[in-house]
Design a protein around this motif. Structure first.
Motif, PDB file in Angstrom:
ATOM      1  N   ASN A  67     -10.620  -1.731  -0.539  1.00 18.71           N
ATOM      2  CA  ASN A  67      -9.660  -2.172  -0.634  1.00 18.71           C
ATOM      3  C   ASN A  67      -8.115  -1.617  -0.091  1.00 18.71           C
ATOM      4  O   ASN A  67      -7.264  -1.277  -0.604  1.00 18.71           O
ATOM      5  CB  ASN A  67      -9.153  -1.882  -2.261  1.00 18.71           C
ATOM      6  CG  ASN A  67      -9.365  -0.478  -2.466  1.00 18.71           C
ATOM      7  OD1 ASN A  67      -9.768   0.473  -1.841  1.00 18.71           O
ATOM      8  ND2 ASN A  67      -8.493   0.082  -3.854  1.00 18.71           N
ATOM      9  N   SER A  68      -8.379  -1.885   1.281  1.00 23.83           N
ATOM     10  CA  SER A  68      -7.417  -1.239   2.157  1.00 23.83           C
ATOM     11  C   SER A  68      -5.966  -2.038   2.068  1.00 23.83           C
ATOM     12  O   SER A  68      -4.747  -1.385   2.175  1.00 23.83           O
ATOM     13  CB  SER A  68      -7.866  -1.531   3.598  1.00 23.83           C
ATOM     14  OG  SER A  68      -7.958  -2.586   4.245  1.00 23.83           O
ATOM     15  N   SER A  69      -6.059  -3.397   1.725  1.00 22.88           N
ATOM     16  CA  SER A  69      -4.868  -3.936   1.495  1.00 22.88           C
ATOM     17  C   SER A  69      -4.035  -3.494   0.329  1.00 22.88           C
ATOM     18  O   SER A  69      -2.930  -3.575   0.413  1.00 22.88           O
ATOM     19  CB  SER A  69      -5.095  -5.518   1.527  1.00 22.88           C
ATOM     20  OG  SER A  69      -5.791  -5.906   0.489  1.00 22.88           O
ATOM     21  N   GLU A  70      -4.834  -2.950  -0.625  1.00 20.02           N
ATOM     22  CA  GLU A  70      -3.977  -2.678  -1.828  1.00 20.02           C
ATOM     23  C   GLU A  70      -3.325  -1.125  -1.630  1.00 20.02           C
ATOM     24  O   GLU A  70      -2.527  -0.739  -2.465  1.00 20.02           O
ATOM     25  CB  GLU A  70      -5.127  -2.682  -3.050  1.00 20.02           C
ATOM     26  CG  GLU A  70      -5.586  -4.013  -3.328  1.00 20.02           C
ATOM     27  CD  GLU A  70      -6.691  -3.862  -4.411  1.00 20.02           C
ATOM     28  OE1 GLU A  70      -7.095  -2.759  -4.913  1.00 20.02           O
ATOM     29  OE2 GLU A  70      -7.634  -4.780  -4.402  1.00 20.02           O
TER      30      GLU A  70
ATOM     31  N   SER B   1      -3.637  -0.488   6.649  1.00 20.98           N
ATOM     32  CA  SER B   1      -3.411  -1.647   6.636  1.00 20.98           C
ATOM     33  C   SER B   1      -1.973  -1.971   7.613  1.00 20.98           C
ATOM     34  O   SER B   1      -1.386  -0.852   7.715  1.00 20.98           O
ATOM     35  CB  SER B   1      -3.290  -2.489   5.498  1.00 20.98           C
ATOM     36  OG  SER B   1      -2.168  -2.141   4.779  1.00 20.98           O
TER      37      SER B   1
ATOM     38  N   HIS C 296       0.683  -2.919   6.808  1.00 20.80           N
ATOM     39  CA  HIS C 296       2.004  -2.710   6.001  1.00 20.80           C
ATOM     40  C   HIS C 296       1.914  -1.757   4.906  1.00 20.80           C
ATOM     41  O   HIS C 296       0.805  -1.293   4.500  1.00 20.80           O
ATOM     42  CB  HIS C 296       2.211  -4.236   5.263  1.00 20.80           C
ATOM     43  CG  HIS C 296       0.947  -4.631   4.319  1.00 20.80           C
ATOM     44  ND1 HIS C 296      -0.135  -5.289   4.718  1.00 20.80           N
ATOM     45  CD2 HIS C 296       1.133  -4.481   2.941  1.00 20.80           C
ATOM     46  CE1 HIS C 296      -0.860  -5.424   3.741  1.00 20.80           C
ATOM     47  NE2 HIS C 296      -0.221  -5.055   2.639  1.00 20.80           N
TER      48      HIS C 296
END
Length: 616
Positions: free
Chosen positions: A222-225, A231, A233
């Motif tokens: 869950n890198s985007s979280e 990620s 950002h």
């Protein structure tokens, strides 16, 4: 007649089936979810284990390791450290002085097997479980555990707040199922040395304070979280008490993680395509970490080509722990180092990815196959980096000189114990470390001397390809070399691994009974027999290398490196003396030397060389 023939067919089929089933290994799938309290240094956890019994045995019990329980006053690790002659300087009597808030523990709150309560007993660092139902051969059972743990103050490998200020070095942090193989359960109490684990998959969720950056085995799901460098950002976690880090690691036998609010995360693709991750606390004492990625990228490419492809997609170099320690897809290493030291420890721990994380020997029983093989390849890799001018110093022809010197000192000390000694039961840390790291490395370098470099390189890489994701034993590795070289090598394993007998050959005399023949008499002073390469250097600087095989080898090495070999008669190992002749005049000889390559672990090399008196 028909019935007898039919029964014979069944018996043959049964033998073939049994032969096909002669190797087996257990497997386990972990799903774990923990809630970390960074104020109390404690966590609550739920663990589901799917345990597959691939053995031919019915299991009535299961055992777990509870490593954190070792970090309590009076534990076996504590007592061992305070009573051994040469305690590890990192441990000494520190465990005995831990307060209740500084100790480690695992408290098992409940344990169910397939929905039924199972009886259990905590015995130090081992959890004994009486199964509600036996696990039959070929069957899988579900074990669900709830537990509460406290992270100990960092003393050995695992813990909190290490000397460099890293908050959490989470190795050996969960109740871990013990290995079961043809020797039965390996439920050894933890006294601080080696490990053995079951192959399987890990699905781990770590819920922790949102200011912490987590590094771990496996791949973050869950890198985007999460953000924080995983990620492109950043993610706003304000107002949250915890965030969840979800990792999956497949085909591994352990899982490590680390966490710190000051970590920075950098990544780089290695020359073989592996995604490398680097986690460390930025500052003047860790500036060498900026130089590390380019060097390790080169290492991955070199090693994957020479020893076999790294079998996982990622690898993480993580600042933490108490020195350097290997884990699947990751390592914990202290970070306040020069670039040479940082590269050295990184190379060593990375090489464990081949010789422990992929070739999962029982390192408690065969530490020399883990630490020794890792030390051997690390020396070659470090020498390669010097040759590539990526490290200070020049590449040397024999990078094992200090290794052999260390072994000779142990052999002469009277403290040496056989490599068959269980790692926990060595009488001294000195004997354990030299045996495992040094004598294990020499096992391979000397094996190259016996079979020749070409056969060695083929066999060593084949060993990795044939045995990765398994649990090889000493006979498995020696059989690969026998099949590749065509030589019998069981004698070598028996002497080098099972005994402390030493090698010592001497050149006793060189003489000529006629103008055209030179006779050379050798003797075996030590108790361990070995084939010999005798280097004869003539005054015109030409070189003749005479190879003397042992009769018990049932053959001889045909070539070795760039040497042209002359083969002499076999030496029966029971004979203490051996005489061979070469054509020529005694006056033409400049020197004669046993093993000028330095690969023979001869403990007294002073009697290995002969020169004419006028040359002395």
């Amino acid at each position: 007649m028909i019935k007898i023939f039919f029964l014979g067919i069944l018996m043959i089929q049964g033998m073939v089936f049994a032969r096909g089933q002669c190797y087996w290994q257990q497997s386990v799938d972990y799903t774990m979810n923990i809630d970390m309290d960074v104020e109390q240094n404690q966590f609550e956890g739920k663990q589901t284990v799917l345990y597959s019994n691939n053995s031919p045995d019915t299991l009535h019990s299961v055992f777990y390791h509870l490593y954190f329980n070792a970090f309590q006053p009076g534990s076996m690790m504590d007592v061992r450290s305070r009573t051994i002659a040469d305690p590890d300087s990192r441990v000494m009597d520190r465990i005995s002085k831990l307060s209740n808030r500084e100790i480690g523990y695992h408290k098992i709150k409940s344990l169910r097997q397939d929905g039924e309560n199972a009886n259990f007993l905590v015995d130090g660092t081992i959890l004994e479980v009486e199964l509600a139902e036996p696990i039959l051969p070929g069957h899988t059972t579900e074990l669900v555990m709830e537990f509460a743990s406290q992270v100990p103050k960092q003393i050995r490998r695992s813990g909190r707040d290490n000397l460099e200020g890293v908050r959490y070095s989470m190795s050996q942090w969960y109740p871990k199922v013990c290995e079961y193989d043809e020797q039965g359960w390996h439920s050894n109490p933890y006294v601080g040395r080696e490990f053995h684990g079951v192959w399987g998959n890990f699905d781990v969720t770590i819920n922790i304070d949102p200011t912490y950056l987590v590094a771990a085995s496996g791949i973050l799901q869950n890198s985007s979280e999460i953000g924080y460098g995983y990620s492109d950002h950043s993610v706003d976690h304000s107002g949250k008490d915890q965030i969840s880090w979800h990792f999956i690691a497949e085909d591994v036998h352990d899982f490590v993680w680390a966490a710190d609010p000051d970590y920075v995360h950098e990544k780089m693709e290695a020359d073989d395509g592996t995604q490398m991750h680097f986690f460390y606390q930025p500052g003047s004492e860790t500036r060498a970490w900026k130089e590390l990625p380019s060097k390790m990228a080169k290492v991955f490419g070199f090693v994957s080509e020479k020893y076999g492809k790294y079998p996982y997609p990622t690898y993480a170099f993580i600042q933490g722990g108490d020195g350097g320690m290997e884990y699947p897809m990751a390592t914990l290493i202290t970070g306040h180092r020069s670039i040479s030291s940082l590269t050295g420890v990184s190379v060593h721990e990375l090489m464990h990815s081949w010789y422990q994380m992929a070739l999962a020997t029982n390192e408690s029983l065969y530490a020399w196959m883990d630490e020794g093989f890792t030390s051997y390849t690390s020396s070659i890799v470090m020498n390669y980096l010097k040759g590539e001018e990526m490290l200070p110093g020049k590449q040397i022809e024999n990078p094992f000189i200090l290794t052999y010197n260390s072994y000779a000192k142990l052999a002469e000390s009277g403290l040496e114990e056989p490599l068959t000694t269980h790692s926990d039961h060595f009488n001294t840390n000195y004997a354990y470390s030299i045996a495992s790291y040094v004598k294990g490395a020499i096992f391979l370098n000397q094996l190259e001397y016996i079979v020749g470099k070409d056969h060695f390189d083929i066999a060593f890489k084949k060993y990795f390809e044939d045995w990765k994701f398994k649990h090889p034993k000493p006979n498995d590795v020696i059989r690969i070399f026998e099949k590749t070289s065509g030589l019998e090598l069981d004698w070598y394993k028996e002497y080098w691994v099972n005994s402390t007998k030493t090698i010592d050959y001497s050149i006793d005399s060189v003489y000529s009974e006629d103008p055209n023949t030179i006779a050379i008499q050798l003797s075996r002073q030590g108790l361990m027999p070995m084939p010999l390469d005798v280097y004869i250097t003539y005054r015109d600087e030409s070189l003749e290398v005479v190879n003397i095989p042992l009769r018990i080898m049932r053959g001889q090495k045909e070539k070795d490196r760039n040497l042209q070999l002359t083969h002499a008669e076999d030496w029966p190992w029971v004979e203490p003396y051996y005489i061979f002749t070469v054509d020529g005049n005694l006056g033409e000889i400049k020197s004669i030397e046993i093993d000028a390559s330095g690969r023979l672990a001869d403990i007294n090399r002073e009697n290995n060389i002969w020169r004419p008196r006028e040359s002395n």
